[in-house]
Design a protein around this motif. Structure first.
Motif, PDB file in Angstrom:
ATOM      1  N   ARG A  27      18.484  75.586 -71.927  1.00 28.62           N
ATOM      2  CA  ARG A  27      18.947  74.203 -71.803  1.00 28.62           C
ATOM      3  C   ARG A  27      20.105  73.932 -72.765  1.00 28.62           C
ATOM      4  O   ARG A  27      21.143  73.409 -72.367  1.00 28.62           O
ATOM      5  CB  ARG A  27      17.788  73.228 -72.052  1.00 28.62           C
ATOM      6  CG  ARG A  27      18.160  71.771 -71.915  1.00 28.62           C
ATOM      7  CD  ARG A  27      18.475  71.456 -70.475  1.00 28.62           C
ATOM      8  NE  ARG A  27      19.042  70.135 -70.340  1.00 28.62           N
ATOM      9  CZ  ARG A  27      18.980  69.409 -69.259  1.00 28.62           C
ATOM     10  NH1 ARG A  27      18.360  69.857 -68.200  1.00 28.62           N
ATOM     11  NH2 ARG A  27      19.528  68.240 -69.211  1.00 28.62           N
ATOM     12  N   GLY A  30      23.095  76.139 -71.842  1.00 33.29           N
ATOM     13  CA  GLY A  30      23.623  75.683 -70.554  1.00 33.29           C
ATOM     14  C   GLY A  30      24.464  74.428 -70.694  1.00 33.29           C
ATOM     15  O   GLY A  30      25.558  74.319 -70.129  1.00 33.29           O
ATOM     16  N   GLU A  31      23.967  73.464 -71.452  1.00 36.32           N
ATOM     17  CA  GLU A  31      24.733  72.229 -71.688  1.00 36.32           C
ATOM     18  C   GLU A  31      26.054  72.524 -72.392  1.00 36.32           C
ATOM     19  O   GLU A  31      27.097  71.982 -72.036  1.00 36.32           O
ATOM     20  CB  GLU A  31      23.907  71.236 -72.519  1.00 36.32           C
ATOM     21  CG  GLU A  31      22.731  70.640 -71.786  1.00 36.32           C
ATOM     22  CD  GLU A  31      23.123  69.633 -70.716  1.00 36.32           C
ATOM     23  OE1 GLU A  31      24.278  69.158 -70.702  1.00 36.32           O
ATOM     24  OE2 GLU A  31      22.255  69.323 -69.881  1.00 36.32           O
ATOM     25  N   ILE A  34      28.438  74.226 -69.930  1.00 36.07           N
ATOM     26  CA  ILE A  34      28.948  73.268 -68.941  1.00 36.07           C
ATOM     27  C   ILE A  34      30.066  72.434 -69.560  1.00 36.07           C
ATOM     28  O   ILE A  34      31.127  72.233 -68.956  1.00 36.07           O
ATOM     29  CB  ILE A  34      27.809  72.382 -68.395  1.00 36.07           C
ATOM     30  CG1 ILE A  34      26.924  73.203 -67.442  1.00 36.07           C
ATOM     31  CG2 ILE A  34      28.362  71.138 -67.695  1.00 36.07           C
ATOM     32  CD1 ILE A  34      25.651  72.512 -67.013  1.00 36.07           C
ATOM     33  N   CYS A  51      15.566  74.701 -64.867  1.00 31.65           N
ATOM     34  CA  CYS A  51      16.484  74.090 -65.828  1.00 31.65           C
ATOM     35  C   CYS A  51      17.910  74.066 -65.264  1.00 31.65           C
ATOM     36  O   CYS A  51      18.608  73.058 -65.360  1.00 31.65           O
ATOM     37  CB  CYS A  51      16.446  74.871 -67.133  1.00 31.65           C
ATOM     38  SG  CYS A  51      17.448  74.173 -68.433  1.00 31.65           S
ATOM     39  N   GLN A  54      18.241  71.411 -62.584  1.00 30.89           N
ATOM     40  CA  GLN A  54      18.255  70.081 -63.188  1.00 30.89           C
ATOM     41  C   GLN A  54      19.624  69.784 -63.809  1.00 30.89           C
ATOM     42  O   GLN A  54      20.178  68.709 -63.598  1.00 30.89           O
ATOM     43  CB  GLN A  54      17.164  69.969 -64.252  1.00 30.89           C
ATOM     44  CG  GLN A  54      17.096  68.593 -64.881  1.00 30.89           C
ATOM     45  CD  GLN A  54      15.984  68.489 -65.920  1.00 30.89           C
ATOM     46  OE1 GLN A  54      15.419  69.485 -66.344  1.00 30.89           O
ATOM     47  NE2 GLN A  54      15.689  67.285 -66.322  1.00 30.89           N
ATOM     48  N   MET A  55      20.189  70.735 -64.538  1.00 26.09           N
ATOM     49  CA  MET A  55      21.506  70.529 -65.132  1.00 26.09           C
ATOM     50  C   MET A  55      22.565  70.352 -64.045  1.00 26.09           C
ATOM     51  O   MET A  55      23.472  69.529 -64.191  1.00 26.09           O
ATOM     52  CB  MET A  55      21.879  71.694 -66.054  1.00 26.09           C
ATOM     53  CG  MET A  55      21.124  71.687 -67.364  1.00 26.09           C
ATOM     54  SD  MET A  55      21.704  72.922 -68.548  1.00 26.09           S
ATOM     55  CE  MET A  55      21.279  74.444 -67.731  1.00 26.09           C
ATOM     56  N   GLU A  58      22.264  66.789 -62.828  1.00 28.67           N
ATOM     57  CA  GLU A  58      22.707  65.836 -63.848  1.00 28.67           C
ATOM     58  C   GLU A  58      24.223  65.811 -64.011  1.00 28.67           C
ATOM     59  O   GLU A  58      24.804  64.771 -64.299  1.00 28.67           O
ATOM     60  CB  GLU A  58      22.054  66.168 -65.197  1.00 28.67           C
ATOM     61  CG  GLU A  58      20.570  65.894 -65.225  1.00 28.67           C
ATOM     62  CD  GLU A  58      19.886  66.432 -66.477  1.00 28.67           C
ATOM     63  OE1 GLU A  58      20.564  67.039 -67.334  1.00 28.67           O
ATOM     64  OE2 GLU A  58      18.656  66.256 -66.575  1.00 28.67           O
ATOM     65  N   HIS A  59      24.867  66.964 -63.815  1.00 25.32           N
ATOM     66  CA  HIS A  59      26.311  67.059 -64.024  1.00 25.32           C
ATOM     67  C   HIS A  59      27.098  67.068 -62.716  1.00 25.32           C
ATOM     68  O   HIS A  59      28.326  67.210 -62.737  1.00 25.32           O
ATOM     69  CB  HIS A  59      26.646  68.317 -64.830  1.00 25.32           C
ATOM     70  CG  HIS A  59      26.154  68.259 -66.237  1.00 25.32           C
ATOM     71  ND1 HIS A  59      26.863  67.651 -67.248  1.00 25.32           N
ATOM     72  CD2 HIS A  59      25.009  68.713 -66.804  1.00 25.32           C
ATOM     73  CE1 HIS A  59      26.187  67.748 -68.383  1.00 25.32           C
ATOM     74  NE2 HIS A  59      25.051  68.377 -68.136  1.00 25.32           N
ATOM     75  N   THR A  63      24.424  73.873 -57.099  1.00 29.85           N
ATOM     76  CA  THR A  63      23.613  74.984 -57.593  1.00 29.85           C
ATOM     77  C   THR A  63      23.149  75.852 -56.435  1.00 29.85           C
ATOM     78  O   THR A  63      22.805  75.347 -55.362  1.00 29.85           O
ATOM     79  CB  THR A  63      22.378  74.489 -58.372  1.00 29.85           C
ATOM     80  OG1 THR A  63      21.623  73.626 -57.529  1.00 29.85           O
ATOM     81  CG2 THR A  63      22.777  73.762 -59.634  1.00 29.85           C
ATOM     82  N   GLN A  80      13.964  69.419 -58.375  1.00 30.40           N
ATOM     83  CA  GLN A  80      15.410  69.334 -58.608  1.00 30.40           C
ATOM     84  C   GLN A  80      16.077  70.223 -57.561  1.00 30.40           C
ATOM     85  O   GLN A  80      16.505  71.326 -57.873  1.00 30.40           O
ATOM     86  CB  GLN A  80      15.771  69.832 -60.017  1.00 30.40           C
ATOM     87  CG  GLN A  80      15.052  69.151 -61.142  1.00 30.40           C
ATOM     88  CD  GLN A  80      15.526  67.724 -61.349  1.00 30.40           C
ATOM     89  OE1 GLN A  80      16.630  67.346 -60.989  1.00 30.40           O
ATOM     90  NE2 GLN A  80      14.664  66.902 -61.922  1.00 30.40           N
TER      91      GLN A  80
END
Length: 167
Positions: A27, A30-31, A34, A51, A54-55, A58-59, A63, A80
């Motif tokens: 997480r 990954g953030e 990104i 994860c 989900q990212m 969110e972004h 995926t 997700q």
């Protein structure tokens, strides 16, 4: 709080950067990746894909998840949902559709055999990626109880962590 690692395994392939991220830091890393790289797509395999999906949501990044084995949990792909699901075989595709109502595209492995080549006599009992999550501890215990057999291990995720000796 994220403890960012700067020693991630990285390689490039045909102009694409590929990073290996330890699962427990997925997480956070990954953030960071990104924000740093602004990817156009997140491609993930099953471990850690919850994860990654989900990212991606969110972004606003599409995926793609590659499903290489079944069964998968009933909420895995619905919590997700990825943009696209890949399946390694028609068997996996039928399972995903029949059990979870999830459509997928079959992408067969690059290497295929009419009959897999086998050695004339097995030389080793082998484990690939001997981390505890994939049976590394059980493999060690098995090896200790069968001294008449030869055991071998092929490193995987364990080489991305601090050196701790043999699996």
């Amino acid at each position: 709080t994220c403890n960012f690692r700067h020693d991630l395994q990285q390689r490039s392939h045909e102009g694409m950067h590929v990073f290996s991220v330890p699962y427990e830091q997925l997480r956070c890393e990954g953030e960071r990746l990104i924000r740093t790289l602004s990817p156009q797509l997140i491609y993930t395999v099953m471990l850690g894909s919850d994860c990654a999906m989900q990212m991606g949501q969110e972004h606003g990044i599409p995926t793609v998840v590659n499903i290489c084995k079944v069964p998968v949990g009933p909420r895995y792909l619905k919590a997700q949902p990825p943009t696209k699901v890949l399946a390694v075989s028609t068997y996996v595709q039928k399972y995903l559709r029949g059990t979870h109502g999830v459509e997928s595209t079959v992408v067969n492995p690059v290497v295929q055999f009419d009959a897999p080549p086998l050695p004339p006599q097995p030389q080793f009992i082998t484990i690939f990626n001997p981390v505890e999550l994939k049976g590394g501890k059980m493999f060690r215990e098995l090896a200790s109880t069968m001294p008449e057999h030869r055991f071998a291990w092929v490193p995987g995720w364990d080489i991305l962590r601090e050196p701790t000796g043999l699996p």
